[in-house]
Every structure is written in structure tokens, then in C-alpha cells.
Design a protein around this motif. Structure first.
Motif, PDB file in Angstrom:
ATOM      1  N   THR A 186       0.965  -1.240  -0.057  1.00 32.64           N
ATOM      2  CA  THR A 186      -0.093   0.091  -0.098  1.00 32.64           C
ATOM      3  C   THR A 186       0.792   1.070   0.172  1.00 32.64           C
ATOM      4  O   THR A 186       1.974   1.257   0.849  1.00 32.64           O
ATOM      5  N   ALA A 187       0.562   2.120  -0.724  1.00 37.41           N
ATOM      6  CA  ALA A 187       1.526   3.452  -0.954  1.00 37.41           C
ATOM      7  C   ALA A 187       0.567   4.488  -0.175  1.00 37.41           C
ATOM      8  O   ALA A 187      -1.033   4.737  -0.537  1.00 37.41           O
ATOM      9  N   LEU A 188       1.164   5.370   0.592  1.00 33.77           N
ATOM     10  CA  LEU A 188       0.605   6.445   1.054  1.00 33.77           C
ATOM     11  C   LEU A 188       1.081   7.929   0.839  1.00 33.77           C
ATOM     12  O   LEU A 188       2.696   7.921   1.293  1.00 33.77           O
ATOM     13  N   ASP A 189       0.556   8.784   0.453  1.00 34.59           N
ATOM     14  CA  ASP A 189       1.202  10.056   0.078  1.00 34.59           C
ATOM     15  C   ASP A 189       0.312  11.027  -0.279  1.00 34.59           C
ATOM     16  O   ASP A 189      -1.037  10.652  -0.187  1.00 34.59           O
ATOM     17  N   SER A 190       0.727  12.331  -0.092  1.00 43.23           N
ATOM     18  CA  SER A 190      -0.341  13.428  -0.388  1.00 43.23           C
ATOM     19  C   SER A 190      -0.577  13.838  -1.641  1.00 43.23           C
ATOM     20  O   SER A 190      -1.572  14.565  -2.011  1.00 43.23           O
ATOM     21  N   ARG A 191       0.123  13.489  -2.692  1.00 42.37           N
ATOM     22  CA  ARG A 191      -0.021  13.475  -4.062  1.00 42.37           C
ATOM     23  C   ARG A 191      -0.684  12.540  -5.048  1.00 42.37           C
ATOM     24  O   ARG A 191      -0.111  11.337  -5.171  1.00 42.37           O
ATOM     25  N   GLU A 192      -1.801  13.079  -5.493  1.00 39.01           N
ATOM     26  CA  GLU A 192      -2.548  12.279  -6.197  1.00 39.01           C
ATOM     27  C   GLU A 192      -1.884  11.568  -7.579  1.00 39.01           C
ATOM     28  O   GLU A 192      -1.984  10.354  -7.976  1.00 39.01           O
ATOM     29  N   ASP A 193      -0.977  12.475  -8.155  1.00 33.12           N
ATOM     30  CA  ASP A 193      -0.286  12.107  -9.423  1.00 33.12           C
ATOM     31  C   ASP A 193       0.702  10.916  -9.103  1.00 33.12           C
ATOM     32  O   ASP A 193       0.968  10.020  -9.822  1.00 33.12           O
ATOM     33  N   ARG A 194       1.303  10.936  -7.909  1.00 31.40           N
ATOM     34  CA  ARG A 194       2.237  10.089  -7.512  1.00 31.40           C
ATOM     35  C   ARG A 194       1.637   8.646  -7.211  1.00 31.40           C
ATOM     36  O   ARG A 194       2.071   7.773  -7.552  1.00 31.40           O
ATOM     37  N   LEU A 195       0.385   8.876  -6.557  1.00 33.70           N
ATOM     38  CA  LEU A 195      -0.383   7.631  -6.212  1.00 33.70           C
ATOM     39  C   LEU A 195      -0.741   6.932  -7.369  1.00 33.70           C
ATOM     40  O   LEU A 195      -0.870   5.751  -7.711  1.00 33.70           O
ATOM     41  N   ALA A 212      -7.537  13.852   6.064  1.00 35.72           N
ATOM     42  CA  ALA A 212      -8.630  13.352   6.963  1.00 35.72           C
ATOM     43  C   ALA A 212      -8.947  12.034   6.362  1.00 35.72           C
ATOM     44  O   ALA A 212      -9.469  11.616   5.321  1.00 35.72           O
ATOM     45  N   GLY A 213      -9.151  10.972   7.597  1.00 38.75           N
ATOM     46  CA  GLY A 213      -9.776   9.709   7.117  1.00 38.75           C
ATOM     47  C   GLY A 213      -8.759   8.647   6.469  1.00 38.75           C
ATOM     48  O   GLY A 213      -9.002   7.576   6.376  1.00 38.75           O
ATOM     49  N   ASP A 214      -7.472   9.095   6.327  1.00 39.46           N
ATOM     50  CA  ASP A 214      -6.610   8.175   5.800  1.00 39.46           C
ATOM     51  C   ASP A 214      -6.182   6.978   6.776  1.00 39.46           C
ATOM     52  O   ASP A 214      -6.344   5.687   6.131  1.00 39.46           O
ATOM     53  N   GLU A 215      -6.307   7.256   8.073  1.00 37.92           N
ATOM     54  CA  GLU A 215      -5.933   6.178   8.840  1.00 37.92           C
ATOM     55  C   GLU A 215      -6.875   5.089   8.869  1.00 37.92           C
ATOM     56  O   GLU A 215      -6.932   3.660   9.205  1.00 37.92           O
ATOM     57  N   ALA A 216      -8.499   5.472   8.891  1.00 37.09           N
ATOM     58  CA  ALA A 216      -9.760   4.558   8.748  1.00 37.09           C
ATOM     59  C   ALA A 216      -9.475   3.853   7.577  1.00 37.09           C
ATOM     60  O   ALA A 216     -10.051   2.638   7.554  1.00 37.09           O
ATOM     61  N   LEU A 218      -6.478   2.978   6.060  1.00 36.16           N
ATOM     62  CA  LEU A 218      -5.671   2.044   6.179  1.00 36.16           C
ATOM     63  C   LEU A 218      -5.956   0.831   7.012  1.00 36.16           C
ATOM     64  O   LEU A 218      -5.743  -0.463   7.009  1.00 36.16           O
ATOM     65  N   ALA A 219      -6.837   1.270   8.017  1.00 35.72           N
ATOM     66  CA  ALA A 219      -7.339   0.056   9.183  1.00 35.72           C
ATOM     67  C   ALA A 219      -8.293  -0.725   8.404  1.00 35.72           C
ATOM     68  O   ALA A 219      -8.124  -2.051   8.571  1.00 35.72           O
ATOM     69  N   THR A 220      -9.376  -0.218   7.542  1.00 33.79           N
ATOM     70  CA  THR A 220     -10.123  -1.020   6.568  1.00 33.79           C
ATOM     71  C   THR A 220      -9.326  -1.875   5.662  1.00 33.79           C
ATOM     72  O   THR A 220      -9.651  -3.134   5.531  1.00 33.79           O
ATOM     73  N   LEU A 221      -8.142  -1.504   5.230  1.00 33.76           N
ATOM     74  CA  LEU A 221      -7.426  -2.432   4.249  1.00 33.76           C
ATOM     75  C   LEU A 221      -6.756  -3.636   4.933  1.00 33.76           C
ATOM     76  O   LEU A 221      -6.539  -4.785   4.357  1.00 33.76           O
ATOM     77  N   THR A 222      -6.489  -3.570   6.199  1.00 31.62           N
ATOM     78  CA  THR A 222      -5.773  -4.452   7.025  1.00 31.62           C
ATOM     79  C   THR A 222      -6.483  -4.992   8.084  1.00 31.62           C
ATOM     80  O   THR A 222      -6.191  -5.676   8.910  1.00 31.62           O
ATOM     81  N   GLU A 223      -7.848  -5.083   8.107  1.00 29.46           N
ATOM     82  CA  GLU A 223      -8.870  -5.667   9.026  1.00 29.46           C
ATOM     83  C   GLU A 223      -8.494  -5.332  10.300  1.00 29.46           C
ATOM     84  O   GLU A 223      -8.438  -5.825  11.425  1.00 29.46           O
ATOM     85  N   ASN A 224      -8.251  -3.769  10.485  1.00 26.73           N
ATOM     86  CA  ASN A 224      -7.719  -3.150  11.822  1.00 26.73           C
ATOM     87  C   ASN A 224      -6.451  -3.750  12.457  1.00 26.73           C
ATOM     88  O   ASN A 224      -6.165  -3.237  13.576  1.00 26.73           O
ATOM     89  N   GLU A 225      -5.729  -4.261  11.811  1.00 24.56           N
ATOM     90  CA  GLU A 225      -4.491  -5.049  12.217  1.00 24.56           C
ATOM     91  C   GLU A 225      -3.334  -4.276  11.715  1.00 24.56           C
ATOM     92  O   GLU A 225      -2.177  -4.109  12.238  1.00 24.56           O
ATOM     93  N   PHE A 226      -3.333  -3.214  10.745  1.00 18.92           N
ATOM     94  CA  PHE A 226      -2.312  -2.370  10.237  1.00 18.92           C
ATOM     95  C   PHE A 226      -1.427  -3.271   9.751  1.00 18.92           C
ATOM     96  O   PHE A 226      -1.585  -4.237   9.032  1.00 18.92           O
TER      97      PHE A 226
END
Length: 335
Positions: A186-195, A212-216, A218-226
Motif C-alpha cells: 500500500t502506498a500513502l502520499d499526499s500527491r494524487e499524481d504520485r499515487l 482526513a480519514g486516511d488512517e481509517a 488503512l485500518a479497513t485495508l488491514t482488518e484493523n491490524e495495520f
């Protein structure tokens, strides 16, 4: 010979310098390609903690041999890349095979003048003949090796959930080699073009926009396990501190970034996870060979090199590489 010097932050000047004399045990190179690294951008903006000005930047280089010591195995005209971390071979790190973090390390373009020039003389042991890849590819081995080294240190393996924070070239390198290990990235970044680039060209499984909401998400993608392994490639202290929250229990956090600041974290959160925290600095010959093997096998996306310029144009065009609108992934300077 034409040489571009960063005299002070924000000031690049083209100079005519004498061709260096080749010392005993050194190889004289005609520089052909130089990759522009985040380190070079930090030097230009004044945010590199290990540097004194003025400095000739450039440590991601390929070229051809002009002259080499007898018995070196190198001949004039050979295509080569350079291991830019000039290690002493004697200190505690070198004796342990960790030349990437040599106590007395001299990095080209950082501790000593680098490759934004036409000719460069380098100790023989750091010059490597390369076959089966282009000059452009050879100039990109170094940054990819940094990602390969970080992934190797992390022990990332097939089926693990991996988060890479920061989708610049180093972060992308970590994504590439984590995926080659069979991990789910999973990639996390502020720039949409990079993603978009990570999804389209690197084929990462997921991308999440910072905010806003990015941690939620990421939690969903990992079944809340990160995440089993989190790599930080942001160069941002706040992002580096936040990354501790995104590591799964029993997981590993790898700081590829380096910043001139103190990094703090919550000890109770760190301990309850029994988290492994590690830094990752530079790369070794093993990592360079891993990258070259991947290149020859066609496993490195050819789209990483997005921009190029001539050495003579660096003083006027270099600052354009800092503009997010330019969409730069990896720029190469042609000498």
C-alpha cells in the motif's frame, strides 16, 4: 571541463574546471548520465544535514572508462556504474561487511564533489563494469538499491502487508522490491499524481491519499491490524513520528528517511507492539547486484525516468524539478 557547482542553497553555477588528474589506484571516468536524487534537491534547498558548501552534486552516475589501473579488469570505453559510498574498509562497520554505514564514509556529491561534471576520478574498488543495461538504467541503480536494501533489512516476505509512506523515487524503489518479495503493498502520499503512478506503473495493490480519514482507510485495508512492515520515505519528522501508529503488533518500522531533527515516539505504544525499529542507510554491493539482476530480467518499470536535461542547462532548469506540477519521478542529467 564543464562543472556545475551548488555554491550556496538555491545557487547553481556552471564553471570551467581543469580535468582532474588520475591518482594511483583510481579510474578516470567520462561521466555520461547522472540521476537527480532527493539528496540533490535537499542540497539545493539547504536541507541536507551532512554537507558543506560549495559542493558539486551528483552521486547516481554511469559513464565510460577513460583510463584505469593495470590489472583492474577495466578497459577504456567500458560502461560502468559507481558505488558512490566511498568506504574506508577498516572501521568496525566495514569489517562487519556494512560498508554502507562506514564510520569514515565519503559519499560522492555530499561529503566530496560528485558527478555534475564531465570527468571524475574515483578509486578503482568503487567502479563496476556493467553489461546488459543501458547508461540510463545504470544511472538509476543507486536509488533503486536503497529501496532494495531497506526491504532486505526489513525481512519483508510473501503475503505480508507492507505500507510505504512517501511515494518519491526511494519509496517507489521500496515498493518495487517489496512486491518482488511477494508482499502486498500500500502506498500513502499526499500527491494524487504520485499515487496514480504507483497504481498504474508499479501495480501496487492499494494507494491512499494522505489526509482526513486516511488512517481509517488503512485500518479497513488491514482488518484493523495495520501493517507488518512500514517504510518511511518522506523526509518529514512529523510523518516519521506518525508512522509508529501504523505498525501492526509484532511488526517492523524502517526509517529510510533522514532528517536533521529528533524523532520521538510513545514508549508504551512501542512496547505493547514489541515493534522492531530500524534505520536503513545507503546500500551494499549485494543490493546493487539485486537491482541489476531485476533490470536484466525486465522487472523494473521503464517509466521511472520522466525528465532529462543537459548538464549545461542544470543551473537554469534544476529548480523546475521542485515543482509538483512538473510530475517528476526521476530526472537524468546528460553529460
Amino acid at each position: 571541463m564543464l562543472t556545475v557547482v551548488c555554491e550556496t542553497p538555491g545557487t547553481l553555477r556552471a564553471l570551467d574546471r581543469p580535468v582532474p588528474e588520475r591518482a594511483e589506484g583510481e579510474v578516470m571516468l567520462r561521466v555520461k548520465r547522472v540521476g537527480v536524487c532527493g539528496t540533490d534537491l535537499h542540497i539545493f534547498t539547504g536541507n541536507q544535514p551532512y554537507l558543506n558548501y560549495p559542493r558539486v552534486m551528483g552521486h547516481e552516475l554511469s559513464g565510460t572508462v577513460e583510463a584505469a589501473p593495470t590489472g583492474s579488469g577495466l578497459q577504456p570505453g567500458d560502461t560502468v556504474y559507481v558505488m558512490p559510498y566511498l568506504s574506508c574498509g577498516k572501521c568496525i562497520a566495514c569489517r562487519a561487511g556494512k560498508t554502507n554505514c562506514c564510520v569514515n564514509i565519503q559519499v560522492l556529491g555530499v561529503h566530496r564533489d560528485g558527478a555534475f561534471t564531465e570527468f571524475l576520478s574515483v578509486p578503482q574498488q568503487f567502479v563496476h563494469k556493467v553489461e546488459g543495461v543501458s547508461l540510463d538504467q545504470a544511472a538509476m541503480v543507486e536509488f533503486l538499491a536503497i529501496g532494495a536494501h531497506a526491504v532486505r533489512r526489513s525481512g519483508a516476505r510473501a503475503g505480508q502487508r507492507i505500507l510505504v509512506v512517501g511515494a518519491g523515487p526511494i519509496g517507489m524503489a521500496a515498493m518495487i522490491f517489496a512486491q518482488l518479495n511477494g508482499a502486498v503493498v500500500t502506498a500513502l502520499d499526499s500527491r494524487e499524481d504520485r499515487l496514480d503512478f504507483c497504481t498504474r506503473s508499479l501495480k501496487v495493490s492499494h494507494s491512499v491519499r494522505l489526509g482526513a480519514g486516511d488512517e481509517a482507510q488503512l485500518a479497513t485495508l488491514t482488518e484493523n491490524e495495520f501493517f507488518d512492515v512500514v517504510f518511511d520515505a518522506t523526509g518529514n519528522p512529523k510523518a516519521m513520528e506518525r508512522g509508529f501508529q501504523l505498525v501492526a503488533h509484532g511488526g517492523t518500522y524502517v526509517l529510510i528517511s533522514i532528517v536533521g531533527a529528533n524523532i520521538t515516539f510513545s514508549d508504551p505504544e512501542f512496547h505493547k507492539r514489541e515493534m522492531t525499529l530500524m534505520s536503513s542507510r545507503n546500500a551494499t554491493n549485494e543490493d546493487f547486484n539485486t537491482v541489476l539482476d531485476a533490470m536484466r530480467a525486465g522487472l523494473i518499470p521503464p517509466t521511472l525516468n520522466t525528465h532529462r536535461m543537459a548538464l549545461a542547462d542544470v543551473p537554469t532548469q534544476f529548480q523546475n524539478l521542485l515543482d509538483p506540477k512538473a510530475g517528476v519521478i526521476k530526472a537524468i542529467v546528460e553529460c
